[in-house]
Write an enzyme that holds these catalytic residues in place. Sequence first.
Site, mmCIF file in Angstrom:
data_model
loop_
_atom_site.group_PDB
_atom_site.id
_atom_site.type_symbol
_atom_site.label_atom_id
_atom_site.label_comp_id
_atom_site.label_asym_id
_atom_site.label_seq_id
_atom_site.Cartn_x
_atom_site.Cartn_y
_atom_site.Cartn_z
ATOM 1 N N CYS A 1 24.592 33.690 -1.194
ATOM 2 C CA CYS A 1 24.089 35.030 -0.528
ATOM 3 C C CYS A 1 22.770 34.910 -0.113
ATOM 4 C CB CYS A 1 24.627 36.075 -1.437
ATOM 5 S SG CYS A 1 23.287 35.830 -2.798
ATOM 6 N N CYS B 1 20.254 34.494 -2.802
ATOM 7 C CA CYS B 1 20.034 33.186 -3.210
ATOM 8 C C CYS B 1 18.828 32.333 -2.545
ATOM 9 C CB CYS B 1 21.188 32.259 -3.375
ATOM 10 S SG CYS B 1 22.704 33.085 -4.118
ATOM 11 N N ASP C 1 46.223 10.823 -9.595
ATOM 12 C CA ASP C 1 45.663 10.246 -10.842
ATOM 13 C C ASP C 1 45.670 11.366 -11.631
ATOM 14 O OD1 ASP C 1 43.458 8.893 -12.384
ATOM 15 O OD2 ASP C 1 42.115 10.344 -11.790
ATOM 16 N N ASP D 1 40.173 11.157 -8.210
ATOM 17 C CA ASP D 1 38.666 11.662 -8.300
ATOM 18 C C ASP D 1 37.534 10.340 -8.863
ATOM 19 O OD1 ASP D 1 39.620 11.532 -11.129
ATOM 20 O OD2 ASP D 1 37.833 12.795 -11.423
ATOM 21 N N ASP E 1 39.511 5.294 -9.063
ATOM 22 C CA ASP E 1 40.724 5.482 -8.036
ATOM 23 C C ASP E 1 40.170 5.048 -6.705
ATOM 24 O OD1 ASP E 1 42.263 6.827 -9.842
ATOM 25 O OD2 ASP E 1 41.022 8.694 -9.884
#
Lengths: 707, 50
Positions: free
Chosen positions: A25, A28, A427, A602, A606
């Site tokens: 936002c 931030c 995975d 991930d 992999d």
Amino acid sequence: MNVRISPTAMTQAPESVFSVPGMRCAGCISKLEKGLALVPGILAARVNFTAKRVTISHTPALAIPELQSALAELGFEAQPIGSVLALSDGAESRDLVRAMAVAGFGMMNVMLFSVSVWSGADGTTRDLFHWLSAIIALPVIAYAGRPFFRSAWRALSKGRTNMDVPISIGVILASALSLYETIIGGEHAYFDGAVMLLFFLLTGRWLDAVMRDRARDGVTALLRSTASGALVQTPDGGTQWLAASALSPSMVMHVAAGERLAADGVILSGRSHFDRSLLTGESVPVAAGVGDKALAGTLNVSGPISIAITAAGSDTAIADIARLMEEAGQSRSRYVRIADRAARFYAPAVHTLALASFAGWMIAGAGWHASLLIAVAVLIITCPCALGLAVPAAQIVAAGALMRAGVLVKDGSALERLAEADHAVFDKTGTLTLGRPEPRNLDRLAPIQQSLTLALAQSSRHPLSEALRRALSDRGIVPVAISDVRETPGEGMTALWNGKPVRLGRPATASGDMATALQIGDAAATTIFFTDPLRPGAEQAIVDLTELGLPASILSGDSPEAVAKIADTLRIPARAGMLPAEKCAAIAAEAARGAHILMVGDGLNDGPALAAGHVSMAPASASDASQNAADAVFLGDSLAPVATAVRVARATQRIVRQNFALAIGYNIVAVPLAISGQVTPLVAALAMSGSSIIVIANALRLRTSAQ
Amino acid sequence: MNGLALLIPVALFLGLGGLGVFFWTLRSGQYDDLDGAAVRILLDDDDDDA
């Protein structure tokens, strides 16, 4: 809002770029920019909200870890973006947008004169307007047409043809003929048609480039460097932070608990547990002590250690996997995009048609001038204006819809391949499961125990402590005040609470690392157990995929028992204990049988499988190598976006086919008109813009496809 | 016809001006952070250096 700094400071100060995925936002932005500006040594901070990035210019004395902790103090988790991961500067799309702006300017001004000519200007006025059109159009075509001329020339010089060949020939012939018409004071000039054609086609190209840039930016923003560097012992006994690329064998690096290793090495001192899930997919951390080997990319879980580096950079075990990945990715580069497949038939057909009309009218005795005019009209009418927009327009709308649903698709070809997938391979660790420990039995703790646990856990960076902190904060638990907090590596946290000693740490009965015990005073300890839970929506996603005709299975590097548990819950077949190369080979074997595999994974282990799959997806929590190898990255914990992505990709493919049908239908109507010599520049302009708008409007229907 | 002699250069000049301004905005990075520009307007920055 941006802090002013003197130009001299600007040129000397080093700049570091951090990815801050947590900014959401306006608050931030100001919190980051103002908060960082107050940190001594930081000269300025500038937030790019779109890319979720902050650029900090600082004095050379500040290093990455200090900046990172400054960001952490402001409440933002930040990852440094190394210079290795060269950020996309969007040069291609900026070139295209410039060409598009020039073409747009030319189109509007040429239209100004064309409309007067169509509405009856003749004689000197018409000649004057044609000349003015030529003066505007020719430089515009020379500038805006470059992307097409270049690509067409590249294809022709290799003896091939692509969509850009008929475009280039059409545009050049039309301009040359119009110039001739202008010189002899003729009736029809096609400058407007040629420029408009370029404008619409450039729009399509630009959309395509924007889509790639946006996804790439999004992915870079999420990249988690395996380790950006390490604290290295200097000869004089001090320590110094060095980037991963500067590490070399024989150096000694100190790795704190909770840090990832930046290089391979042998442990010199200390004992710890290592989370190797990134490399092998194993979910339980492995213990290692002095003399044991430790690999780059593994996470040091429990205690501080020093490591003598044996291999760094491209010699590490991680780099081997990267090489495997590169080899596996080569099969995918053979995929031919749907627009190029269409162009293979389209370009020769168009050329034959134009040539045939020219020859036909010559034979009929129309004279070479009239015949050439008609041939050019055929080329302009058939130029793949709508066709050039048909694919990118649909794909960018779909990619935008997917982005809102939390899936970043890297390019249009990924969407096309995703639509073709007919098997899904997952995975386990980190893909079907969250890949991080979650406390399982917090409800057994009394409220005061929970507050105490949070107070102890928030002072430690141990993964189990962080899991506790996350889970308890989410429940709205407030920590109690404790004093004398002390962390003993490998043992846990101790502190004083109301004068009583409290301890959170290794349970007395050593049952692996996935449990911790809370002890208050002399009372019996309460054990908190952790599991790596399934991603929310995992079961539904598997069911959805099966319904879409993508039966799922698991390929995991984890132990058979751990895999079997997940496979039973999801009721899908699984193979366990597989090495990265075996996973890759399993995918390649399936592909050789004609299957189109969607690989979802991930870990770094992999990576090769992701590259070998027909199409691949990775969660945002994945290693950066996997995110790079994957065609799409999905955000958040839920697995639901995987099924959504397949659904949207198929909807996109449907729209693309409809758009092709529309474009071909338009040609069936317009080409006979052009061949019979009925097409004036006015008709060409109307037909071109009309068909383009219809195609774009059809593509916009995909806006809500991800909901 | 006399009107045209004036209007056509004016139209072209305005068009070119627009194109030039667009190139300038592109070069000065005004499209680099579109979402950021949209939310920055909500910041209540009343201090001088903002």
